[in-house]
Design a protein around this motif. Structure first.
Motif, PDB file in Angstrom:
ATOM      1  N   GLY A 172      42.443 122.958  24.779  1.00 33.98           N
ATOM      2  CA  GLY A 172      42.820 121.774  25.406  1.00 33.98           C
ATOM      3  C   GLY A 172      42.121 121.461  26.635  1.00 33.98           C
ATOM      4  N   ILE A 173      40.819 121.848  26.728  1.00 30.32           N
ATOM      5  CA  ILE A 173      39.728 121.663  27.776  1.00 30.32           C
ATOM      6  C   ILE A 173      38.710 120.727  27.419  1.00 30.32           C
ATOM      7  CG2 ILE A 173      38.296 122.699  29.598  1.00 30.32           C
ATOM      8  CD1 ILE A 173      40.113 125.388  29.086  1.00 30.32           C
ATOM      9  N   GLY A 174      38.465 119.695  28.211  1.00 29.19           N
ATOM     10  CA  GLY A 174      37.304 118.613  27.688  1.00 29.19           C
ATOM     11  C   GLY A 174      37.466 117.485  28.356  1.00 29.19           C
ATOM     12  N   GLU A 175      36.458 116.684  28.265  1.00 32.44           N
ATOM     13  CA  GLU A 175      36.298 115.203  28.647  1.00 32.44           C
ATOM     14  C   GLU A 175      37.145 114.261  27.862  1.00 32.44           C
ATOM     15  OE1 GLU A 175      32.935 111.664  29.050  1.00 32.44           O
ATOM     16  OE2 GLU A 175      32.380 113.891  28.737  1.00 32.44           O
ATOM     17  N   MET A 176      37.982 113.283  28.426  1.00 31.35           N
ATOM     18  CA  MET A 176      38.602 112.255  27.456  1.00 31.35           C
ATOM     19  C   MET A 176      37.426 111.291  27.058  1.00 31.35           C
ATOM     20  SD  MET A 176      41.925 112.169  27.048  1.00 31.35           S
ATOM     21  CE  MET A 176      43.294 112.698  27.606  1.00 31.35           C
ATOM     22  N   LEU A 177      37.390 110.668  25.969  1.00 27.61           N
ATOM     23  CA  LEU A 177      36.313 110.201  25.342  1.00 27.61           C
ATOM     24  C   LEU A 177      36.818 108.658  25.139  1.00 27.61           C
ATOM     25  CD1 LEU A 177      34.756 112.518  22.841  1.00 27.61           C
ATOM     26  CD2 LEU A 177      33.978 112.046  25.002  1.00 27.61           C
ATOM     27  N   GLN A 178      38.047 108.275  25.393  1.00 24.83           N
ATOM     28  CA  GLN A 178      38.389 106.974  25.138  1.00 24.83           C
ATOM     29  C   GLN A 178      39.397 106.724  26.302  1.00 24.83           C
ATOM     30  OE1 GLN A 178      40.117 106.643  21.038  1.00 24.83           O
ATOM     31  NE2 GLN A 178      41.576 104.809  21.676  1.00 24.83           N
ATOM     32  N   LYS A 179      39.601 105.541  26.478  1.00 23.67           N
ATOM     33  CA  LYS A 179      40.377 104.875  27.643  1.00 23.67           C
ATOM     34  C   LYS A 179      41.470 104.824  27.250  1.00 23.67           C
ATOM     35  CE  LYS A 179      36.555 102.219  29.878  1.00 23.67           C
ATOM     36  NZ  LYS A 179      36.246 100.990  30.331  1.00 23.67           N
ATOM     37  N   GLY A 180      42.604 104.741  28.106  1.00 20.72           N
ATOM     38  CA  GLY A 180      43.918 104.801  27.849  1.00 20.72           C
ATOM     39  C   GLY A 180      44.618 106.025  27.475  1.00 20.72           C
ATOM     40  N   ARG A 181      44.157 107.190  27.574  1.00 24.63           N
ATOM     41  CA  ARG A 181      44.569 108.617  27.058  1.00 24.63           C
ATOM     42  C   ARG A 181      45.061 109.363  28.176  1.00 24.63           C
ATOM     43  NH1 ARG A 181      45.173 107.890  21.841  1.00 24.63           N
ATOM     44  NH2 ARG A 181      45.376 105.787  22.616  1.00 24.63           N
ATOM     45  N   THR A 182      45.182 108.933  29.481  1.00 29.08           N
ATOM     46  CA  THR A 182      45.439 109.553  30.542  1.00 29.08           C
ATOM     47  C   THR A 182      46.827 110.347  30.424  1.00 29.08           C
ATOM     48  OG1 THR A 182      43.999 108.233  31.881  1.00 29.08           O
ATOM     49  CG2 THR A 182      45.657 109.549  33.127  1.00 29.08           C
ATOM     50  N   GLY A 183      46.980 111.537  30.428  1.00 27.97           N
ATOM     51  CA  GLY A 183      48.426 112.048  30.537  1.00 27.97           C
ATOM     52  C   GLY A 183      48.936 112.626  29.432  1.00 27.97           C
ATOM     53  N   MET A 184      47.782 112.317  28.312  1.00 29.29           N
ATOM     54  CA  MET A 184      48.101 112.894  26.930  1.00 29.29           C
ATOM     55  C   MET A 184      47.590 114.125  26.574  1.00 29.29           C
ATOM     56  SD  MET A 184      47.344 109.579  24.301  1.00 29.29           S
ATOM     57  CE  MET A 184      48.326 108.008  24.659  1.00 29.29           C
ATOM     58  N   ALA A 185      48.147 115.080  25.760  1.00 35.63           N
ATOM     59  CA  ALA A 185      47.838 116.296  25.463  1.00 35.63           C
ATOM     60  C   ALA A 185      46.371 116.325  24.901  1.00 35.63           C
ATOM     61  CB  ALA A 185      48.881 117.239  24.774  1.00 35.63           C
ATOM     62  N   LYS A 186      45.658 117.078  25.114  1.00 36.41           N
ATOM     63  CA  LYS A 186      44.339 117.413  24.514  1.00 36.41           C
ATOM     64  C   LYS A 186      44.280 118.244  23.605  1.00 36.41           C
ATOM     65  CE  LYS A 186      41.754 116.307  29.027  1.00 36.41           C
ATOM     66  NZ  LYS A 186      40.925 116.601  29.959  1.00 36.41           N
ATOM     67  N   HIS A 187      43.447 117.922  22.422  1.00 40.10           N
ATOM     68  CA  HIS A 187      43.319 118.878  21.521  1.00 40.10           C
ATOM     69  C   HIS A 187      41.941 118.779  20.891  1.00 40.10           C
ATOM     70  CE1 HIS A 187      47.776 118.817  21.270  1.00 40.10           C
ATOM     71  NE2 HIS A 187      47.658 120.071  20.426  1.00 40.10           N
ATOM     72  N   ILE A 188      41.106 119.812  21.435  1.00 41.57           N
ATOM     73  CA  ILE A 188      39.584 119.455  21.217  1.00 41.57           C
ATOM     74  C   ILE A 188      38.989 120.629  20.690  1.00 41.57           C
ATOM     75  CG2 ILE A 188      37.553 119.244  22.760  1.00 41.57           C
ATOM     76  CD1 ILE A 188      39.396 117.932  25.013  1.00 41.57           C
ATOM     77  N   VAL A 189      37.888 120.291  19.740  1.00 40.99           N
ATOM     78  CA  VAL A 189      37.200 121.209  19.046  1.00 40.99           C
ATOM     79  C   VAL A 189      35.780 121.166  19.654  1.00 40.99           C
ATOM     80  CG1 VAL A 189      36.054 121.804  16.650  1.00 40.99           C
ATOM     81  CG2 VAL A 189      38.584 121.190  16.947  1.00 40.99           C
ATOM     82  N   HIS A 190      35.358 122.388  19.943  1.00 36.76           N
ATOM     83  CA  HIS A 190      33.917 122.608  20.678  1.00 36.76           C
ATOM     84  C   HIS A 190      32.887 123.067  19.632  1.00 36.76           C
ATOM     85  CE1 HIS A 190      35.542 121.672  24.710  1.00 36.76           C
ATOM     86  NE2 HIS A 190      36.619 122.197  24.209  1.00 36.76           N
ATOM     87  N   ILE A 191      31.908 122.543  19.414  1.00 34.25           N
ATOM     88  CA  ILE A 191      30.965 122.953  18.618  1.00 34.25           C
ATOM     89  C   ILE A 191      29.604 123.257  18.954  1.00 34.25           C
ATOM     90  CG2 ILE A 191      29.700 122.813  16.052  1.00 34.25           C
ATOM     91  CD1 ILE A 191      31.929 120.822  15.692  1.00 34.25           C
TER      92      ILE A 191
END
Length: 365
Positions: free
Chosen positions: A218-237
């Protein structure tokens, strides 16, 4: 004259006639004499001596001169095979089979690396190219995000229930020689490596030593506006190699929106590179959607180059495609259709009407 005296005998009967009876003693056996006794004793002593000496010397002789063991029998000789006579080959023409075509597997080419840049994909879908131009794509199908000799990245665009028919990025596929021709696919709810599911837990890791490192957290940059406060599910490659390919994929699975992904691709520019992220030649103007479609075609990725298992049919009809609308006019269409429909995402029908039938026609409906 001479005379010969002869004697004649005449048989007169038993015990008759004149005779004298003589007794003759015939010796029988040996007369015992002293010399014979002495000689016999001497011979007996000699016989006892030789017999005793033979019994005493036999073990000594065996110890000094052991009797040889059994004579080893040589192993039977193996008969040497006699080669069969060689026959002269006859010159008989042999039919030559037709060559079997070998499938061509792309090979990794060591190519000079260009500048390092970032391409971002979000929404339905909007793309900020490596050279910095924003370009929008709305039609469904599978398309080249990055196409080069070594690096292959493809995206599948499909609509969700919240996009009014506009496509979003649903799945990202990565492959090509720089990945040893393996296939990595990441969707909003699953990921696979050569068809095997990976990163099924949150958080989790998946690594191919010397080639690939992946992390799901759940660690990483938000790439889309309007996502503040939402849980992150990020795949790093992170792909090991001179291309320096690093990909971040943000997963979104809100029930009200539908499932889709955002992506950020960082890498060095490749010779002959193209795709929806642009050709990375430091000229932003030629990253325009219409120019990219003119270079790569309008039907998406060819079936022979597809990283996905199936290809989404792209039906060409007499009705114009939104992807053929010029970028400036499309931006105006989005603003007008939003105002008319009172929605955050305008309908595909309104956009097409605005782009190809004009503003007046679109606003009347």
């Amino acid at each position: 004259g001479d005379s010969i005296k002869t004697q004649n005998f005449c048989y007169v009967g038993v015990c008759r006639g004149n005779y004298t009876k003589d007794k003759v003693a015939i010796p029988y056996g040996c007369r015992l004499r002293p010399c014979c006794v002495l000689f016999s004793l001497l011979m007996l002593v000699l016989l006892i001596y030789f017999v005793a000496d033979a019994h005493i010397d036999r073990p000594r002789a065996r110890a000094l001169h052991p009797s040889p063991g059994p004579v080893p029998v040589p192993p039977p000789r193996t008969p040497v095979p006699v080669p069969a006579p060689t026959l002269r080959p006859q010159h008989v023409p042999v039919p030559v089979p037709a060559p079997v075509p070998v499938p061509v597997v792309p090979a990794l080419l060591l190519q000079p690396q260009g500048p390092y840049g970032i391409c971002t994909i979000w929404g339905d879908p909007h793309i900020r190219t490596f050279d910095g131009l924003r370009s929008d794509y709305y039609s469904l199908g599978e398309y080249w995000i990055v196409k080069s000799q070594n690096v292959w990245i493809q995206g599948r665009y499909l609509p969700t229930k919240a996009t009014n028919g506009l496509a979003v990025t649903k799945i990202l596929a990565v492959g090509g020689p720089f990945l040893k021709n393996a296939k990595l696919i990441v969707a909003p709810t699953w990921a696979s490596w050569n068809g095997e599911r990976v990163l099924e837990a949150f958080p989790s890791n998946f690594n191919i030593p010397g080639l690939l490192q992946m992390r799901y957290d759940g660690i990483g940059e938000m790439l889309q506006k309007g996502r503040t406060g939402m849980a992150k599910h990020i795949v790093h490659i992170n792909v090991t190699g001179p291309e320096g390919v690093v990909i971040q994929i943000n997963r979104w699975t809100q029930a009200s929106e539908g499932e889709y992904i955002n992506a950020k691709i960082s890498m060095h520019a490749q010779p002959g590179q193209d795709g929806h992220c642009g050709n990375f030649n430091r000229n932003a103007a030629d990253d325009d959607r219409l120019q990219v479609r003119a270079r790569l075609g309008k039907a998406g990725v060819l079936s022979s180059q597809l990283l996905f298992n199936t290809k989404t049919p792209i039906v060409v009809t007499n009705r114009p495609s939104i992807n053929d609308c010029p970028s400036v006019k499309l931006d105006e269409a989005k603003a007008s259709c939003k105002a008319k429909e009172g929605a955050f995402i305008p309908s595909m029908a309104c956009l097409v009407d605005f782009c190809f039938a004009g503003k007046n026609f679109a606003m009347q409906g």
